[in-house]
Design an enzyme around this catalytic site. Sequence first.
Site, PDB file in Angstrom:
ATOM      1  N   SER A 117       0.849  -1.187   0.000  1.00  0.00           N
ATOM      2  CA  SER A 117       0.000   0.000   0.000  1.00  0.00           C
ATOM      3  C   SER A 117       0.881   1.231   0.000  1.00  0.00           C
ATOM      4  O   SER A 117       1.826   1.323   0.782  1.00  0.00           O
ATOM      5  CB  SER A 117      -0.911   0.005   1.236  1.00  0.00           C
ATOM      6  OG  SER A 117      -1.723   1.161   1.258  1.00  0.00           O
ATOM      7  N   HIS A 131      -2.031   7.288  -5.032  1.00  0.00           N
ATOM      8  CA  HIS A 131      -2.280   6.121  -4.187  1.00  0.00           C
ATOM      9  C   HIS A 131      -2.141   4.871  -5.052  1.00  0.00           C
ATOM     10  O   HIS A 131      -2.522   4.866  -6.228  1.00  0.00           O
ATOM     11  CB  HIS A 131      -3.694   6.193  -3.596  1.00  0.00           C
ATOM     12  CG  HIS A 131      -4.260   4.863  -3.207  1.00  0.00           C
ATOM     13  ND1 HIS A 131      -5.141   4.160  -4.016  1.00  0.00           N
ATOM     14  CD2 HIS A 131      -4.063   4.096  -2.111  1.00  0.00           C
ATOM     15  CE1 HIS A 131      -5.459   3.023  -3.423  1.00  0.00           C
ATOM     16  NE2 HIS A 131      -4.825   2.957  -2.278  1.00  0.00           N
ATOM     17  N   ASN A 133      -2.228   0.340  -4.438  1.00  0.00           N
ATOM     18  CA  ASN A 133      -2.109  -0.868  -3.624  1.00  0.00           C
ATOM     19  C   ASN A 133      -2.462  -2.084  -4.459  1.00  0.00           C
ATOM     20  O   ASN A 133      -3.255  -1.995  -5.409  1.00  0.00           O
ATOM     21  CB  ASN A 133      -2.979  -0.801  -2.352  1.00  0.00           C
ATOM     22  CG  ASN A 133      -4.438  -1.062  -2.636  1.00  0.00           C
ATOM     23  OD1 ASN A 133      -4.870  -2.202  -2.775  1.00  0.00           O
ATOM     24  ND2 ASN A 133      -5.212  -0.002  -2.737  1.00  0.00           N
ATOM     25  N   HIS A 165      -3.509   7.449 -17.327  1.00  0.00           N
ATOM     26  CA  HIS A 165      -4.471   6.446 -17.783  1.00  0.00           C
ATOM     27  C   HIS A 165      -3.936   5.631 -18.958  1.00  0.00           C
ATOM     28  O   HIS A 165      -4.147   4.412 -19.018  1.00  0.00           O
ATOM     29  CB  HIS A 165      -5.786   7.126 -18.157  1.00  0.00           C
ATOM     30  CG  HIS A 165      -6.634   7.475 -16.976  1.00  0.00           C
ATOM     31  ND1 HIS A 165      -7.520   6.582 -16.413  1.00  0.00           N
ATOM     32  CD2 HIS A 165      -6.727   8.603 -16.230  1.00  0.00           C
ATOM     33  CE1 HIS A 165      -8.130   7.149 -15.381  1.00  0.00           C
ATOM     34  NE2 HIS A 165      -7.657   8.379 -15.248  1.00  0.00           N
ATOM     35  N   HIS A 195     -20.552  12.143   0.233  1.00  0.00           N
ATOM     36  CA  HIS A 195     -20.987  13.317   0.995  1.00  0.00           C
ATOM     37  C   HIS A 195     -20.465  14.630   0.410  1.00  0.00           C
ATOM     38  O   HIS A 195     -20.937  15.706   0.778  1.00  0.00           O
ATOM     39  CB  HIS A 195     -20.592  13.187   2.475  1.00  0.00           C
ATOM     40  CG  HIS A 195     -19.130  13.245   2.747  1.00  0.00           C
ATOM     41  ND1 HIS A 195     -18.329  12.130   2.747  1.00  0.00           N
ATOM     42  CD2 HIS A 195     -18.304  14.285   3.028  1.00  0.00           C
ATOM     43  CE1 HIS A 195     -17.078  12.479   3.026  1.00  0.00           C
ATOM     44  NE2 HIS A 195     -17.045  13.783   3.201  1.00  0.00           N
TER      45      HIS A 195
END
Length: 295
Positions: A117, A131, A133, A165, A195
């Site tokens: 990770s 990020h 992982n 990408h 949210h």
Amino acid sequence: MTDFTAEKDKASAWFRTLRDEIVACFEGLEESHDQGPFAELEPGRFEVTETRRHSDDGSDAGGGLMSVMRGGRVFEKVGVNVSTVYGTLGEAAQRAMAARGVPGMDSDPRFWASGISLVAHMRNPHVPAVHMNTRMFWTPHAWWFGGGSDLNPCIEYDEDTAHFHATQKAHLDPHGADWYPKLKAWADEYFYIPHRHRARGVGGIFMDDQNSGDWAADFALTQDIGRAFLPAYVPLVEKRRVQPFADADKDTQLIHRGLYAEYNLVYDRGTKFGLATGHDANAVLMSLPPLAKWV
């Protein structure tokens, strides 16, 4: 099913190899940053800490390596963790596994999990956070792979998004032309923040619960998700790290980091699993930014 010892060893060794490559590359980026913002600082180095996990009875339950760099020339905070953990799932985790369609968890709740990770928060707000992982999970009743990588710029550049990408697509296409659009759509859904009614970044690729019945094929796919990371990301770092920036740019970065923190604490499946299974909290929460802002 079998205990998958050979397969577990291969997967765990691969995650460690990928970790070593990334750590070496990121320290190389620190060394080579000799012009532009923060070039006057000392190059950053990873601080490596062994993590250990124990069962309720005190017996060994695995662990890993937590590698964190703070205050570098390029990386304000980056963590690259690997772990291999095992033991018995608690009741809440058993219910979660059962809800995902894993049979027999109430009769034999043993598990094994290994993965890498990574989360990087950057000095220069023009350089995107990122990020990544990949992981393998095993129970006596099922096994699967998961993971991916996604780009989280606070200042977006269309050409950077396109490169990120395109590199991932090039690594996935040998496994079948349908993989990239499937995993891109999955990432768009998974990294959405309900949210806030928005995505946390510009997407990437993501999969979970991958079990085609062919372990070798699924492992090869997982490896190429990992292999795509450095060529997708490093050119963006090299291009953007030399750009000057204003105080307003840094403010934009801190506000965006708040968005990232909200997602990881509220929705991220890996964070929830790590805390629920008693893994080292510092390692689990390594993904949080060093500074963030809410307005």
